[in-house]
Design a protein around this motif. Structure first.
Motif, PDB file in Angstrom:
ATOM      1  N   GLY A 120      -1.998   8.301  -4.155  1.00  0.00           N
ATOM      2  CA  GLY A 120      -2.902   9.413  -4.441  1.00  0.00           C
ATOM      3  C   GLY A 120      -3.414   9.407  -5.871  1.00  0.00           C
ATOM      4  N   ASP A 146      -6.151   3.716  -5.189  1.00  0.00           N
ATOM      5  CA  ASP A 146      -5.772   3.769  -3.776  1.00  0.00           C
ATOM      6  C   ASP A 146      -6.731   2.921  -2.943  1.00  0.00           C
ATOM      7  OD1 ASP A 146      -3.698   5.521  -4.387  1.00  0.00           O
ATOM      8  OD2 ASP A 146      -4.982   7.271  -4.159  1.00  0.00           O
ATOM      9  N   HIS A 177       0.092   4.365  -1.054  1.00  0.00           N
ATOM     10  CA  HIS A 177      -0.602   5.658  -0.900  1.00  0.00           C
ATOM     11  C   HIS A 177      -0.189   6.650  -1.982  1.00  0.00           C
ATOM     12  CE1 HIS A 177      -2.751   5.338   3.019  1.00  0.00           C
ATOM     13  NE2 HIS A 177      -1.911   4.321   3.164  1.00  0.00           N
ATOM     14  N   ASP A 194       0.871  -1.173   0.000  1.00  0.00           N
ATOM     15  CA  ASP A 194       0.000   0.000   0.000  1.00  0.00           C
ATOM     16  C   ASP A 194       0.906   1.221   0.000  1.00  0.00           C
ATOM     17  OD1 ASP A 194      -1.799   2.034   0.406  1.00  0.00           O
ATOM     18  OD2 ASP A 194      -2.715   1.155   2.184  1.00  0.00           O
TER      19      ASP A 194
END
Length: 171
Positions: free
Chosen positions: A84, A90, A82, A80
């Protein structure tokens, strides 16, 4: 830990930092990973990030070891990051694979990534994963297809257009 016929997959240990740094300083490996060799600090931070995934999320990127030689040859897994990139990306496990150029073309990446996906699906019971690939990275796009990924969009990531792919656990 995961074992295949030729490989051992396990979370990183600090002893792999130098091997990881060597892989991430190889121009052939870096061609689609930003093009700039990693510094020792970059490699250290990346391994700490990977260790944090395992510590906090109970999944992440595996170090891949060739069983016959005991040598570190690359990495794969689902994490994961992140990034964006929106709701369709996401929040889903993101597949990743990077291998030392000396083992390219020997099927290690596919063998390892298949094992990592199987582990992720069995242990986390997530039915969808995603990945992000440079449109010029034909080898990675081919491997993603063999893993069951299909393109569903493009996204701008750090100033570059990237292909966004998805896979369901049944793939």
């Amino acid at each position: 830990m995961i074992e295949t016929d030729r490989l051992l997959l396990r979370p990183y240990v600090l002893a792999e930092c130098q091997s990881y740094l060597a892989m991430c300083s190889d121009p052939l490996v870096l061609k689609f990973l930003g093009g700039k060799p990693f510094s020792p600090e970059d490699a250290w931070h990346r391994i700490l990030r990977y260790t944090g995934h395992w510590s906090l999320l109970n999944y992440g990127i595996f170090a891949v070891i060739e069983r016959s030689s005991g040598e570190y040859i690359g990495e794969t897994g689902i994490a994961d990051f992140h990034r964006g990139l929106g709701d369709a990306f996401d929040g889903y496990g993101e597949a990743s694979w990077t291998f030392a150029s000396r083992v390219h073309g020997r099927g290690f990446a596919l063998e390892a990534a298949e094992a990592a996906h199987k582990w992720y699906n069995a242990n986390l019971r997530q039915n969808r994963t995603v990945c992000l690939i440079d449109p010029d990275n034909a080898a990675s796009l081919k491997m993603a297809g063999r893993l069951g990924y299909t393109a569903f969009d493009t996204r701008d990531y750090k100033g570059q257009s990237m292909i966004v792919l998805e896979r369901t656990a049944s793939a």
